[in-house]
Design an enzyme around this catalytic site. Structure first.
Site, PDB file in Angstrom:
ATOM      1  N   HIS A   5      -9.005  11.533   1.433  1.00 47.72           N
ATOM      2  CA  HIS A   5      -8.118  10.377   1.335  1.00 47.72           C
ATOM      3  C   HIS A   5      -6.767  10.614   1.993  1.00 47.72           C
ATOM      4  CE1 HIS A   5      -5.648   7.275  -0.895  1.00 47.72           C
ATOM      5  NE2 HIS A   5      -6.699   6.560  -0.556  1.00 47.72           N
TER       6      HIS A   5
ATOM      7  N   LYS B 134      -3.797  11.145   4.786  1.00 51.13           N
ATOM      8  CA  LYS B 134      -3.498  10.462   6.048  1.00 51.13           C
ATOM      9  C   LYS B 134      -2.400  11.272   6.759  1.00 51.13           C
ATOM     10  CE  LYS B 134      -3.831   7.170   2.489  1.00 51.13           C
ATOM     11  NZ  LYS B 134      -5.168   6.783   2.551  1.00 51.13           N
TER      12      LYS B 134
ATOM     13  N   HIS C 108       0.819  -1.208   0.000  1.00 52.23           N
ATOM     14  CA  HIS C 108       0.000   0.000   0.000  1.00 52.23           C
ATOM     15  C   HIS C 108       0.861   1.271   0.000  1.00 52.23           C
ATOM     16  CE1 HIS C 108      -3.208   2.711   1.858  1.00 52.23           C
ATOM     17  NE2 HIS C 108      -3.836   2.160   0.832  1.00 52.23           N
TER      18      HIS C 108
ATOM     19  N   LYS D 208       3.267   4.449  -1.102  1.00 51.83           N
ATOM     20  CA  LYS D 208       3.201   5.453  -2.160  1.00 51.83           C
ATOM     21  C   LYS D 208       4.444   6.317  -2.044  1.00 51.83           C
ATOM     22  CE  LYS D 208      -1.682   5.162  -1.528  1.00 51.83           C
ATOM     23  NZ  LYS D 208      -1.883   4.101  -0.559  1.00 51.83           N
TER      24      LYS D 208
ATOM     25  N   ASP E 130       0.875  19.989  18.265  1.00 44.62           N
ATOM     26  CA  ASP E 130       1.590  21.011  19.036  1.00 44.62           C
ATOM     27  C   ASP E 130       2.523  21.901  18.223  1.00 44.62           C
ATOM     28  OD1 ASP E 130       0.287  19.877  21.186  1.00 44.62           O
ATOM     29  OD2 ASP E 130       2.022  18.735  21.882  1.00 44.62           O
TER      30      ASP E 130
ATOM     31  N   ASP F 120      17.076   9.864  -8.174  1.00 48.43           N
ATOM     32  CA  ASP F 120      18.530   9.994  -7.997  1.00 48.43           C
ATOM     33  C   ASP F 120      18.967   9.949  -6.535  1.00 48.43           C
ATOM     34  OD1 ASP F 120      18.716  10.255 -10.731  1.00 48.43           O
ATOM     35  OD2 ASP F 120      18.834  12.433 -10.706  1.00 48.43           O
TER      36      ASP F 120
END
Length: 508
Positions: free
Chosen positions: A426, A428, A248, A250, A433, A255
């Site tokens: 979508h 996450k 899952h 991404k 603080d 380089d």
């Protein structure tokens, strides 16, 4: 009246056939099981013994209690089938080899990084989180890494294309979903040109996540362009719980100097080119500097999955970076489905418990266990401003119902919950603080915490921390705050069904 015919695409036909094959295998198993009815007494006691042994084995495993309960309850309720089904579906033999290889690579490549001297200025709470990532996840922290936060896919995509154009040595892409369309077409055109120029271009996509969006022979299509491609665990017509262990992640590495981590996949809805579930809200993070080396290692350990000859990491290590004045500390991290690895869950737990003034979280799915729920409630009752943002228009209605079933407990404790009314949220993220934040691929659900390969970036004192905070606060203007009165409209039967689904969700 003209009749409208619905024709499945070849990709979806393949998924349908695989699912049909799995159901057929399950039917054959049940038929064989029923054929033993004439020996029922002997068969029952053998299966009962198997179920007891399996239950004891599961209870002794080093994994989360919710996962154990989700298996043990059906095994003991239906002992004639439960233990045997676990032997067929469960286990972890396939992943153990991966774990040892991945840990050896991580230890060799990452644990040589020194601990940042600037860590002390951010206090003991930050130091403990860095210490945890180093010891448990084998993921070091870095200084001198520039960060830039993108509050949407539309803002991210031009910067992503520009960075790809600058590649001189290699481009690594690892995404759960790649879908043919405008976003992938523009990306692929650059990848094709770069491969022709001699740049080492490699692509990993998940075999299940992209099963309905890419043809089965897509690696060969990319190979004809000079692009090396490996689907992670292709969707096979095999009855196995290992189909749940998905990649899952991404991430993009260019380089070893520039990297992107995000919640978004390479598909048109993530950049607003395709309308699905209303407005699609996502995000991404740019890294430039020494911390990108960790992303390179994450990719190569996945690329080497079950390969006899591991990669030569030295080929991909960039030259020493010039000293940068970029403030803050950056720690890319990775998680796996191995029972011993609960990096994402534990890191979220630390960020929740260490928050002093405020804690803002965004997630498309809120399917949490008792530990995280209790931590959020304790933080809210302790005076921490706890705010959680979820979608208003869901992509999976059953999971969304379970998400909403978690609202009352949190609201009663004093947490605030906001639903993104224009569409599907979508992203996450976690921010606390004005000090530290996390951006990545991990949802607040069992799949991300315990069943999938995930990645993210923990940051402390970087400009991107303020970017995550400001994005949350500005997005609140497009949200509806949920109250306890909103949660009381569901019927007792609906609440019961949600509880049953939540109980067994660690398995799926």
């Amino acid at each position: 009246m003209k009749r409208v015919q619905t024709v499945l695409s070849p990709h979806r036909q393949r998924v349908f056939l695989v699912v049909l094959s799995i159901l057929l295998q399950l039917g054959i198993f049940l038929a064989i099981f029923l054929s033993f009815n004439q020996f029922f007494v002997y068969f029952y006691w053998i299966c009962l013994l198997i179920s007891v042994v399996v239950s004891l084995y599961i209870s002794s495993r080093k994994t989360k209690l919710a996962y154990k309960i989700a298996w043990i309850i059906p095994i003991l309720l239906v002992p004639v089938m439960g233990g045997v089904m676990y032997l067929i579906l469960g286990g972890g033999r396939k992943l153990k080899f991966q774990r040892s290889e991945a840990h050896r690579a991580f230890r060799r490549q990452l644990l040589t990084a020194p601990e940042p001297e600037a860590l002390a200025q951010y206090g003991p709470d930050a130091a403990q989180q860095v210490c945890y990532l180093r010891r448990a996840a084998l993921c070091p922290a870095y200084t001198g890494t520039e960060t830039q936060y993108y509050p949407s896919g539309e803002a991210f995509f031009p910067a992503f294309l520009e960075a790809l154009e600058q590649a001189r040595q290699y481009i690594f892409l690892e995404y759960f979903i790649i879908a043919e369309g405008a976003m992938w077409s523009q990306t692929l055109e650059i990848l094709r040109r770069k491969a022709a120029e001699g740049v080492d271009v490699r692509v990993i996509y998940d075999g299940v996540g992209s099963a309905a969006t890419l043809p089965e022979d897509y690696p060969e299509t990319l190979a004809a362009m000079g692009i090396r491609c490996r689907p992670f665990h292709p969707f096979l017509p095999v009855l196995s719980i290992h189909q749940n262990n998905r990649d899952h992640r991404k991430l993009c590495v260019i380089d070893g100097e520039t990297g992107f981590v995000s919640g978004l996949n390479l598909a048109d809805e993530y950049i607003g080119r395709l309308v699905r579930f209303g407005v699609w809200k996502d995000n991404a993070l740019l890294l430039r500097g020494p911390a990108v080396w960790s992303l390179t290692v994450f990719f190569l350990t996945m690329w080497d999955d079950h390969q006899p000859v591991p990669s030569d990491y030295a080929r991909f290590r960039p030259k020493p970076f010039p000293v940068s004045a970029a403030p803050g500390i950056v720690a890319p991290y990775a998680d796996t489905p191995f029972p011993e690895d609960t990096i994402c869950a534990d890191l979220h737990l630390q960020m929740i418990t260490k928050a002093k003034r405020y804690l803002y979280l965004t997630t498309p799915y809120l399917v949490i266990d008792e530990t995280l729920s209790s931590a959020l409630c304790t933080a809210a009752r302790s005076g921490v401003d706890v705010r959680i943002m979820t979608p208003h228009i869901p992509d999976k209605k059953v999971v969304f119902a379970v998400t909403q079933s978690n609202y009352p407990t949190l609201l009663e404790a004093g947490a605030r919950i906001f639903e993104f009314t224009p569409g599907f949220l979508h992203s996450k993220t976690v921010v606390a603080d004005d000090l530290y934040a996390s951006v990545g691929s991990c949802n607040l659900d069992y799949r991300s915490f315990y069943l999938q390969f995930e990645n993210g970036v923990w940051m402390c004192g970087t400009p991107a921390v303020a970017g995550v905070r400001d994005d949350f606060l500005s997005t609140m203007d497009r949200c509806r705050e949920i109250t306890l009165a909103d949660c009381r409209v569901r019927s007792p039967l609906t609440r019961l069904l949600h509880s049953v689904y939540r109980l067994f969700s660690p398995l799926f």
